[in-house]
Design an enzyme around this catalytic site. Structure first.
Site, PDB file in Angstrom:
ATOM      1  N   LYS A   1       0.867  -1.177   0.000  1.00 53.38           N
ATOM      2  CA  LYS A   1       0.000   0.000   0.000  1.00 53.38           C
ATOM      3  C   LYS A   1       0.901   1.224   0.000  1.00 53.38           C
ATOM      4  O   LYS A   1       1.567   1.520   0.988  1.00 53.38           O
ATOM      5  CB  LYS A   1      -0.918   0.009   1.225  1.00 53.38           C
ATOM      6  CG  LYS A   1      -1.918   1.164   1.216  1.00 53.38           C
ATOM      7  CD  LYS A   1      -2.901   1.045   2.373  1.00 53.38           C
ATOM      8  CE  LYS A   1      -4.096   1.975   2.208  1.00 53.38           C
ATOM      9  NZ  LYS A   1      -3.743   3.396   2.300  1.00 53.38           N
TER      10      LYS A   1
ATOM     11  N   GLU B   1      -0.692   5.072  -8.322  1.00 53.80           N
ATOM     12  CA  GLU B   1      -0.275   5.985  -7.259  1.00 53.80           C
ATOM     13  C   GLU B   1       0.974   6.749  -7.721  1.00 53.80           C
ATOM     14  O   GLU B   1       1.895   6.151  -8.273  1.00 53.80           O
ATOM     15  CB  GLU B   1       0.058   5.120  -6.030  1.00 53.80           C
ATOM     16  CG  GLU B   1       0.098   5.844  -4.740  1.00 53.80           C
ATOM     17  CD  GLU B   1      -1.262   5.867  -4.009  1.00 53.80           C
ATOM     18  OE1 GLU B   1      -2.267   5.343  -4.533  1.00 53.80           O
ATOM     19  OE2 GLU B   1      -1.301   6.443  -2.923  1.00 53.80           O
TER      20      GLU B   1
HETATM   21  P1  AMP Z   1      -8.450   4.579   1.266  1.00 49.43           P
HETATM   22  O1  AMP Z   1      -8.139   5.784   0.477  1.00 49.43           O
HETATM   23  O2  AMP Z   1      -8.308   4.806   2.718  1.00 49.43           O
HETATM   24  O3  AMP Z   1      -9.747   3.916   0.843  1.00 49.43           O
HETATM   25  O4  AMP Z   1      -7.327   3.493   0.943  1.00 49.43           O
HETATM   26  C1  AMP Z   1      -7.138   3.101  -0.333  1.00 49.43           C
HETATM   27  C2  AMP Z   1      -6.064   3.976  -0.929  1.00 49.43           C
HETATM   28  O5  AMP Z   1      -4.826   3.332  -0.847  1.00 49.43           O
HETATM   29  C3  AMP Z   1      -6.269   4.191  -2.395  1.00 49.43           C
HETATM   30  O6  AMP Z   1      -7.124   5.262  -2.632  1.00 49.43           O
HETATM   31  C4  AMP Z   1      -4.879   4.449  -2.905  1.00 49.43           C
HETATM   32  O7  AMP Z   1      -4.576   5.819  -2.915  1.00 49.43           O
HETATM   33  C5  AMP Z   1      -3.986   3.796  -1.887  1.00 49.43           C
HETATM   34  N1  AMP Z   1      -3.202   2.673  -2.401  1.00 49.43           N
HETATM   35  C6  AMP Z   1      -1.883   2.521  -2.181  1.00 49.43           C
HETATM   36  N2  AMP Z   1      -1.421   1.409  -2.733  1.00 49.43           N
HETATM   37  C7  AMP Z   1      -2.466   0.811  -3.339  1.00 49.43           C
HETATM   38  C8  AMP Z   1      -2.604  -0.396  -4.086  1.00 49.43           C
HETATM   39  N3  AMP Z   1      -1.573  -1.221  -4.311  1.00 49.43           N
HETATM   40  N4  AMP Z   1      -3.844  -0.692  -4.563  1.00 49.43           N
HETATM   41  C9  AMP Z   1      -4.889   0.137  -4.326  1.00 49.43           C
HETATM   42  N5  AMP Z   1      -4.817   1.273  -3.624  1.00 49.43           N
HETATM   43  C10 AMP Z   1      -3.619   1.620  -3.123  1.00 49.43           C
END
Ligand code: AMP
Length: 553
Positions: A241, A289
């Site tokens: 992540k 990202e």
């Molecule tokens: P959230 O924003 O809290 O829903 O967490 C998901 C966020 O993690 C996404 O919006 C992305 O910006 C981030 N992210 C980072 N790495 C990844 C990944 N490998 N796949 C999907 N999302 C990711």
């Protein structure tokens, strides 16, 4: 069609909370409009003059509107503030102020108002915009003014009508499932054009148009890796992540555009990504990202912040904080919309596209090239997640994402197909005081461990703080079982008190006061991160540290 008619329907829509009734008001109204007005009205009902695909923005803020209304009415700023607070929005405040003045006959059409928005978009700066707004308000009734202003501020008319309800009304009017309208709207990025496709029975023929952002798929948080099994039965993808800026990249011909999670264009902030992305052949839409990275290492999010908040990037900033694009999904490629293809298929195509053509200078296995696919593994065993989490953290990333290989890409949805494994609060080094026979495939092992901290650096009394079973590999559990069997000090059958020598590093979500353990505290969702063979039991954490962590949470 007169703009005032649109405003009147809006008032009726506001007067009911029932979806069906709202749809019953919109449908016949839209049905009476010619093609041009239909497109305009559908967009207006959805809350903005310009569609997503259009990407034009008015750049009219609250201050510009206030100046125009005050200059026109002679009202005082305090009066404006009072109305804003009382009514909650500029449109209604203006309506009220204008109602005190002699009013005109409504003459402006939907197309006239649309033309004003285009003029406003083209006008640069408040000094150019204010006179246009004043001239328009002079020709409007208070009710029209309210909606003219609501639309200018954009996004929501505050009448309980979201784009979804406009889609719903279009579907009802055309006698088709709403899914068909939603799909066309997503691909076209324009509810106005979607309304025309619906009118002519051509919704199924709508094809993907690039250069408007699709909504982003989101993830649900989990704190215990075991929760993965609530939604995913088989193997699952685990990805790092990344702690950067979510971005969607579109490419067609010699054009590349990047959109942010808020659906704004952000290409100009990351000029160095342009050429590497252009290098990837064909037409496509990538989800991923943007990260700051240098010399093969990912830089902390702080570094990236320097790139935000400014439109143009200086040479110095480009050199000190270079960025890369980590791609984790492929939503469209060469005419095919891939949203309904399973993730594992999208991933194959993604790797093909990105690996083959991206500039490539592998460094450290962390960052290679300016465009790279996310690090991804197919994992079968939930027990491995803890360790992978720590490894991802060691690479400078935030944690882990877990994804269902069979899942579709669902724009704008937060479901259980994507899970984010939450950042642990902190870790504690603890010593094992008791080992217990496990469950399931670990029933022949001593795999559930009670652990303790020291009362203080000077006082070696051990105080239990929790119990954990996840996080170790099978060979480690085997080795520990042998050791604990040989070092049992008191045998209670399934539970054995053991010599306090084995040190674990444990992660958890919070520390809470608890009468259950002698320490007076309990860790919530503890997970074993590592067996610290390098650490003697005399050096584990103390009650003081636990107390401090409890205060933090
Ligand atoms: P959230 O924003 O809290 O829903 O967490 C998901 C966020 O993690 C996404 O919006 C992305 O910006 C981030 N992210 C980072 N790495 C990844 C990944 N490998 N796949 C999907 N999302 C990711």
């Amino acid at each position: 069609m007169l703009f005032v008619e649109f405003a009147r329907v809006c008032e009726q829509v506001a007067a009911t909370t029932k979806k069906l009734e709202k749809a019953a008001l919109l449908g016949p109204f839209l049905g009476r409009l010619d093609d041009q007005d239909l497109a305009i009205a559908a967009r207006f009902f959805a809350g903005t003059p310009f569609s997503l695909a259009d990407q034009r923005v008015l750049n009219v803020g609250g201050a510009v509107i206030r100046d125009a209304v005050l200059q026109l009415t002679g009202a005082l700023p305090e009066e404006w503030s009072r109305l804003l607070v009382a009514l909650g929005e500029a449109g209604r405040a203006a309506q009220q102020l204008l109602a005190q003045y002699e009013t005109v006959e409504p003459t402006l059409t939907l197309a006239d108002v649309m033309a004003v928005y285009e003029q406003l978009e083209a006008a640069r700066g408040p000094s150019k915009k204010v006179p246009i707004i004043m001239a328009t308000l002079q020709r409007m009734t208070p009710l029209e003014a309210a909606y003219f202003i609501k639309l200018m501020l954009g996004g929501d008319l505050r009448i309980g009508l979201q784009e979804g309800l406009v889609e719903d009304a279009l579907a009802r009017a055309a006698g088709v499932p709403v899914g068909l309208v939603q799909r066309a709207n997503m691909l076209l990025g324009d509810i106005g054009e979607t309304a025309l496709f619906a009118r002519y029975g051509e919704l199924a023929a709508a094809t993907m148009r690039l250069f408007h952002p699709l909504k982003f798929m989101l993830a649900s948080p989990i704190s215990d890796p075991q929760e993965i099994r609530k939604g995913i039965a088989g193997p699952f993808f685990v990805e790092d992540k990344y702690d950067g800026i979510r971005a969607q990249a579109h490419k067609q011909g010699d054009r590349v555009v990047l959109y942010s999670r808020t659906l704004d264009e952000i290409s100009q902030r990351f000029p160095e990504l342009h050429a590497p992305l252009l290098n990837l052949p064909g037409e496509w839409v990538l989800d991923g990202e943007i990260l700051a990275a240098r010399d093969g290492r990912i830089l902390p999010f702080k570094a990236l912040q320097a790139r935000l908040g400014r439109k143009d990037v200086s040479e110095d900033l480009l050199a000190s904080t270079p960025v890369i694009f980590v791609a984790y999904d492929l939503l469209y490629q060469d005419g095919d919309v891939l949203l309904d293809a399973p993730l594992y298929m999208r991933r194959v195509q993604l790797e093909d596209l990105v690996r083959t053509y991206a500039s490539d200078q592998p460094v450290d296995g962390v960052v290679s090239g300016t465009v790279m696919p996310s690090l991804q593994l197919l994992v079968r065993d939930v027990e491995r997640v803890e360790r992978l989490f720590e490894q991802a953290r060691a690479r400078g990333n935030e944690g882990l994402m877990v994804k269902d290989p069979d899942s579709h890409y669902k724009p704008g949805r937060r479901g259980r197909e994507w899970l984010k494994v939450k950042k642990a609060l902190a870790t504690l080094d603890v010593v094992v005081t008791a080992a217990e026979v496990g469950n399931g495939h670990r029933r022949r092992f001593l795999s559930d461990y009670t652990f303790a901290v020291r009362r203080s650096a000077d006082d070696p009394e051990l105080l239990n703080v929790g119990k954990a079973y996840s996080g170790l590999t099978d060979p480690e559990v085997q080795e520990l079982t042998d050791w604990f069997t040989a070092h049992t000090v008191r045998d209670f059958g399934r539970v054995k008190l053991v010599e306090p020598q084995i040190v674990f590093e444990v992660a958890f979500d919070s520390v809470q006061p608890s009468p259950r353990h002698k320490s007076g505290y309990a860790l919530r969702f503890p997970r074993i991160i590592r067996w610290r063979k390098d650490k003697p039991a005399a050096e584990i954490d103390t009650l003081d540290t636990v107390r401090q962590l409890a205060e933090l949470t």
